[in-house]
Design a protein around this motif. Structure first.
Motif, PDB file in Angstrom:
ATOM      1  N   ILE D  22       0.844  -1.201   0.000  1.00 45.82           N
ATOM      2  CA  ILE D  22       0.000   0.000   0.000  1.00 45.82           C
ATOM      3  C   ILE D  22       0.882   1.255   0.000  1.00 45.82           C
ATOM      4  CG2 ILE D  22      -1.572   1.353   1.463  1.00 45.82           C
ATOM      5  CD1 ILE D  22      -2.842  -1.421   2.274  1.00 45.82           C
ATOM      6  N   LYS D  23       1.884   1.264   0.877  1.00 47.98           N
ATOM      7  CA  LYS D  23       2.791   2.419   0.951  1.00 47.98           C
ATOM      8  C   LYS D  23       3.572   2.588  -0.355  1.00 47.98           C
ATOM      9  CE  LYS D  23       5.005   5.538   3.551  1.00 47.98           C
ATOM     10  NZ  LYS D  23       5.995   6.035   2.594  1.00 47.98           N
ATOM     11  N   GLY D  24       4.065   1.477  -0.871  1.00 50.68           N
ATOM     12  CA  GLY D  24       4.903   1.540  -2.075  1.00 50.68           C
ATOM     13  C   GLY D  24       4.125   1.984  -3.305  1.00 50.68           C
ATOM     14  N   ALA D  25       2.911   1.474  -3.451  1.00 55.81           N
ATOM     15  CA  ALA D  25       2.103   1.858  -4.615  1.00 55.81           C
ATOM     16  C   ALA D  25       1.713   3.331  -4.519  1.00 55.81           C
ATOM     17  CB  ALA D  25       0.858   0.976  -4.706  1.00 55.81           C
ATOM     18  N   THR D  26       1.407   3.771  -3.312  1.00 56.32           N
ATOM     19  CA  THR D  26       1.042   5.179  -3.115  1.00 56.32           C
ATOM     20  C   THR D  26       2.236   6.084  -3.439  1.00 56.32           C
ATOM     21  OG1 THR D  26      -0.518   4.500  -1.408  1.00 56.32           O
ATOM     22  CG2 THR D  26       0.114   6.827  -1.422  1.00 56.32           C
ATOM     23  N   ASP D  27       3.399   5.744  -2.894  1.00 53.03           N
ATOM     24  CA  ASP D  27       4.605   6.545  -3.154  1.00 53.03           C
ATOM     25  C   ASP D  27       4.919   6.601  -4.655  1.00 53.03           C
ATOM     26  OD1 ASP D  27       4.828   6.883  -0.445  1.00 53.03           O
ATOM     27  OD2 ASP D  27       6.550   5.553  -0.188  1.00 53.03           O
ATOM     28  N   LEU D  28       4.708   5.494  -5.333  1.00 51.04           N
ATOM     29  CA  LEU D  28       4.998   5.432  -6.775  1.00 51.04           C
ATOM     30  C   LEU D  28       4.164   6.448  -7.550  1.00 51.04           C
ATOM     31  CD1 LEU D  28       6.346   3.844  -9.173  1.00 51.04           C
ATOM     32  CD2 LEU D  28       4.328   2.353  -9.136  1.00 51.04           C
ATOM     33  N   VAL D  30       2.700   9.103  -6.373  1.00 51.17           N
ATOM     34  CA  VAL D  30       3.070  10.458  -5.946  1.00 51.17           C
ATOM     35  C   VAL D  30       4.353  10.890  -6.667  1.00 51.17           C
ATOM     36  CG1 VAL D  30       3.864  11.840  -3.972  1.00 51.17           C
ATOM     37  CG2 VAL D  30       1.936  10.259  -3.697  1.00 51.17           C
ATOM     38  N   ARG D  31       5.319   9.980  -6.691  1.00 47.59           N
ATOM     39  CA  ARG D  31       6.626  10.304  -7.278  1.00 47.59           C
ATOM     40  C   ARG D  31       6.542  10.495  -8.794  1.00 47.59           C
ATOM     41  NH1 ARG D  31      10.230   6.571  -8.983  1.00 47.59           N
ATOM     42  NH2 ARG D  31       9.310   4.925  -7.709  1.00 47.59           N
ATOM     43  N   VAL D  32       5.847   9.596  -9.496  1.00 49.35           N
ATOM     44  CA  VAL D  32       5.860   9.637 -10.966  1.00 49.35           C
ATOM     45  C   VAL D  32       4.885  10.676 -11.509  1.00 49.35           C
ATOM     46  CG1 VAL D  32       5.452   8.303 -13.073  1.00 49.35           C
ATOM     47  CG2 VAL D  32       6.627   7.241 -11.130  1.00 49.35           C
ATOM     48  N   LEU D  33       3.715  10.788 -10.893  1.00 51.40           N
ATOM     49  CA  LEU D  33       2.687  11.662 -11.470  1.00 51.40           C
ATOM     50  C   LEU D  33       2.296  12.824 -10.565  1.00 51.40           C
ATOM     51  CD1 LEU D  33       0.306   8.997 -13.068  1.00 51.40           C
ATOM     52  CD2 LEU D  33       1.971  10.436 -14.247  1.00 51.40           C
ATOM     53  N   GLY D  34       2.942  12.934  -9.401  1.00 48.87           N
ATOM     54  CA  GLY D  34       2.613  14.052  -8.516  1.00 48.87           C
ATOM     55  C   GLY D  34       1.210  13.996  -7.947  1.00 48.87           C
ATOM     56  N   LYS D  35       0.654  12.793  -7.830  1.00 46.27           N
ATOM     57  CA  LYS D  35      -0.714  12.661  -7.327  1.00 46.27           C
ATOM     58  C   LYS D  35      -0.765  12.965  -5.830  1.00 46.27           C
ATOM     59  CE  LYS D  35      -2.663  11.292 -11.157  1.00 46.27           C
ATOM     60  NZ  LYS D  35      -3.698  12.098 -11.815  1.00 46.27           N
ATOM     61  N   ASN D  36      -1.909  13.447  -5.397  1.00 44.35           N
ATOM     62  CA  ASN D  36      -2.169  13.679  -3.973  1.00 44.35           C
ATOM     63  C   ASN D  36      -2.414  12.337  -3.285  1.00 44.35           C
ATOM     64  OD1 ASN D  36      -3.156  14.363  -1.472  1.00 44.35           O
ATOM     65  ND2 ASN D  36      -4.997  15.404  -2.241  1.00 44.35           N
ATOM     66  N   PRO D  37      -1.599  11.982  -2.299  1.00 46.30           N
ATOM     67  CA  PRO D  37      -1.791  10.662  -1.688  1.00 46.30           C
ATOM     68  C   PRO D  37      -3.065  10.547  -0.853  1.00 46.30           C
ATOM     69  CG  PRO D  37      -0.091  11.894  -0.516  1.00 46.30           C
ATOM     70  CD  PRO D  37      -0.444  12.704  -1.732  1.00 46.30           C
ATOM     71  N   ALA D  38      -3.628  11.668  -0.403  1.00 47.28           N
ATOM     72  CA  ALA D  38      -4.715  11.614   0.579  1.00 47.28           C
ATOM     73  C   ALA D  38      -5.906  10.783   0.100  1.00 47.28           C
ATOM     74  CB  ALA D  38      -5.170  13.016   0.950  1.00 47.28           C
ATOM     75  N   SER D  39      -6.224  10.885  -1.192  1.00 44.09           N
ATOM     76  CA  SER D  39      -7.396  10.150  -1.678  1.00 44.09           C
ATOM     77  C   SER D  39      -6.996   9.007  -2.606  1.00 44.09           C
ATOM     78  CB  SER D  39      -8.343  11.106  -2.399  1.00 44.09           C
ATOM     79  OG  SER D  39      -7.674  11.707  -3.477  1.00 44.09           O
TER      80      SER D  39
ATOM     81  N   ARG F  10      -7.136  10.753 -17.226  1.00 41.31           N
ATOM     82  CA  ARG F  10      -6.415  10.986 -18.484  1.00 41.31           C
ATOM     83  C   ARG F  10      -5.967  12.447 -18.501  1.00 41.31           C
ATOM     84  NH1 ARG F  10      -7.026   7.863 -22.813  1.00 41.31           N
ATOM     85  NH2 ARG F  10      -9.126   7.218 -22.232  1.00 41.31           N
ATOM     86  N   ASP F  11      -4.716  12.658 -18.118  1.00 41.52           N
ATOM     87  CA  ASP F  11      -4.190  14.028 -18.005  1.00 41.52           C
ATOM     88  C   ASP F  11      -2.836  14.142 -18.675  1.00 41.52           C
ATOM     89  OD1 ASP F  11      -6.172  15.372 -16.405  1.00 41.52           O
ATOM     90  OD2 ASP F  11      -5.552  14.134 -14.713  1.00 41.52           O
ATOM     91  N   GLY F  12      -2.651  13.408 -19.747  1.00 45.58           N
ATOM     92  CA  GLY F  12      -1.412  13.569 -20.488  1.00 45.58           C
ATOM     93  C   GLY F  12      -0.205  12.890 -19.867  1.00 45.58           C
ATOM     94  N   ALA F  13      -0.408  11.787 -19.146  1.00 45.80           N
ATOM     95  CA  ALA F  13       0.756  11.015 -18.699  1.00 45.80           C
ATOM     96  C   ALA F  13       1.541  10.594 -19.937  1.00 45.80           C
ATOM     97  CB  ALA F  13       0.318   9.786 -17.914  1.00 45.80           C
ATOM     98  N   THR F  14       2.846  10.753 -19.909  1.00 51.46           N
ATOM     99  CA  THR F  14       3.677  10.419 -21.071  1.00 51.46           C
ATOM    100  C   THR F  14       4.002   8.921 -21.076  1.00 51.46           C
ATOM    101  OG1 THR F  14       5.712  10.779 -19.857  1.00 51.46           O
ATOM    102  CG2 THR F  14       4.751  12.705 -20.937  1.00 51.46           C
ATOM    103  N   SER F  15       4.483   8.463 -22.222  1.00 48.92           N
ATOM    104  CA  SER F  15       4.921   7.064 -22.331  1.00 48.92           C
ATOM    105  C   SER F  15       6.014   6.789 -21.308  1.00 48.92           C
ATOM    106  CB  SER F  15       5.477   6.790 -23.731  1.00 48.92           C
ATOM    107  OG  SER F  15       4.452   6.910 -24.677  1.00 48.92           O
ATOM    108  N   GLU F  16       6.889   7.749 -21.110  1.00 51.54           N
ATOM    109  CA  GLU F  16       7.975   7.595 -20.140  1.00 51.54           C
ATOM    110  C   GLU F  16       7.416   7.445 -18.705  1.00 51.54           C
ATOM    111  OE1 GLU F  16      11.018   6.978 -20.104  1.00 51.54           O
ATOM    112  OE2 GLU F  16      11.400   7.367 -17.975  1.00 51.54           O
ATOM    113  N   GLN F  17       6.430   8.267 -18.368  1.00 58.37           N
ATOM    114  CA  GLN F  17       5.823   8.150 -17.029  1.00 58.37           C
ATOM    115  C   GLN F  17       5.118   6.799 -16.865  1.00 58.37           C
ATOM    116  OE1 GLN F  17       3.639  11.880 -17.304  1.00 58.37           O
ATOM    117  NE2 GLN F  17       4.828  12.732 -15.594  1.00 58.37           N
ATOM    118  N   LYS F  18       4.440   6.375 -17.918  1.00 60.67           N
ATOM    119  CA  LYS F  18       3.755   5.085 -17.813  1.00 60.67           C
ATOM    120  C   LYS F  18       4.776   3.946 -17.697  1.00 60.67           C
ATOM    121  CE  LYS F  18       0.790   6.363 -21.149  1.00 60.67           C
ATOM    122  NZ  LYS F  18      -0.403   6.423 -22.026  1.00 60.67           N
TER     123      LYS F  18
END
Lengths: 67, 67, 67, 67, 67, 67
Positions: D22-28, D30-39, F10-18
């Motif tokens: 759960i922690k690892g998938a959430t961090d991933l 956040v790190r790759v797409l800058g997603k908000n972890p809260a939700s 769908r917010d423009g994640a790049t191939s590299e990010q995926k």
């Protein structure tokens, strides 16, 4: 024809509550999109609180932290 | 490489029947699309009859109504 | 009543091939478990090769590496 | 806001290991797409080895063949 | 915290109708199970009629047969 | 053998990010559970913001409200 999947944590939802979810989801699709209820499928998955994460923590851990 | 998910109500499907579903789904994808079976994944979910709805009712309720 | 979800990479499967997958998956559940085909649902998802990973790489990258 | 579903065979993964997933998938995310972890939701499904197929066989059968 | 997935055929559901499905599914879980709506996720998948099967046939084929 | 499904808007994640998501999810399962990466499947679904709801509203509506 729609298919609805509802995932909830396993917290003792009763058969009656699950019947209400099935009825409510079916009615929603009929009302909004005019779907035929006869072949409308609803599947409810109950997930252990160790297996559900939100905000990077399991629900088990969150409940312990807030109790 | 395909992924196949089969959801059925939990009604005592045997290991042998589940093996037939896995074999049959794999063969289908190989035959129709020429997929490589080696990495073809099949997951079977067995769902309690309280948790499966069709036509706005749970399968549990439908079976009681028709028995 | 079963529900079958088939995920494949988007590689130009034809309507005829998809019809064969639907027919084949339905027949499989009827044959192995005696399910009623009338309310048996099959949903096929076609996934871009950038969005499908196997062995830690996207299918796009694997195809480039092997071409 | 993302939703991550992890399906594994039921092989005694511990609460601690599931917390790490759960922690690892959430961090991933956040790190790759800058997603908000809260939700950000993670759901882990543990599947019996009879119900998981790969290469046309159940995991149960593969393990017997290789033991 | 629940997660709801609604799969429908791609038949021109409007943004307004999809907003009603999201609102309705959220309200249903709040009403029946007292869930907190803030982190309740609904995902709608629209599926091409070639990719949706019922009764062993694609929805495309069924519509042609009945038109 | 695990299967990981990641759903994002769908917010423009790049191939590299995926590719990073695929690599990261695979590494996570290898590290935490010792899974064999060779047959580990990751599928990323990108969902339109009209089709993703949180807190009873579509992501489209939430973004308009906050812009």
């Amino acid at each position: 024809m729609p298919y609805v999947n509802i995932k909830i944590t396993r917290d003792g939802a009763t058969s009656e509550q699950k019947a209400q979810l099935i009825k409510g989801a079916t009615d929603l699709l009929v009302r909004v999109l005019g779907k035929n209820p006869a072949s409308l499928v609803v599947v409810i998955d109950e997930v252990d609180s160790d297996n559900w994460g939100i905000g990077g923590e399991s629900v088990t851990a969150r409940r312990q932290a807030h109790s």
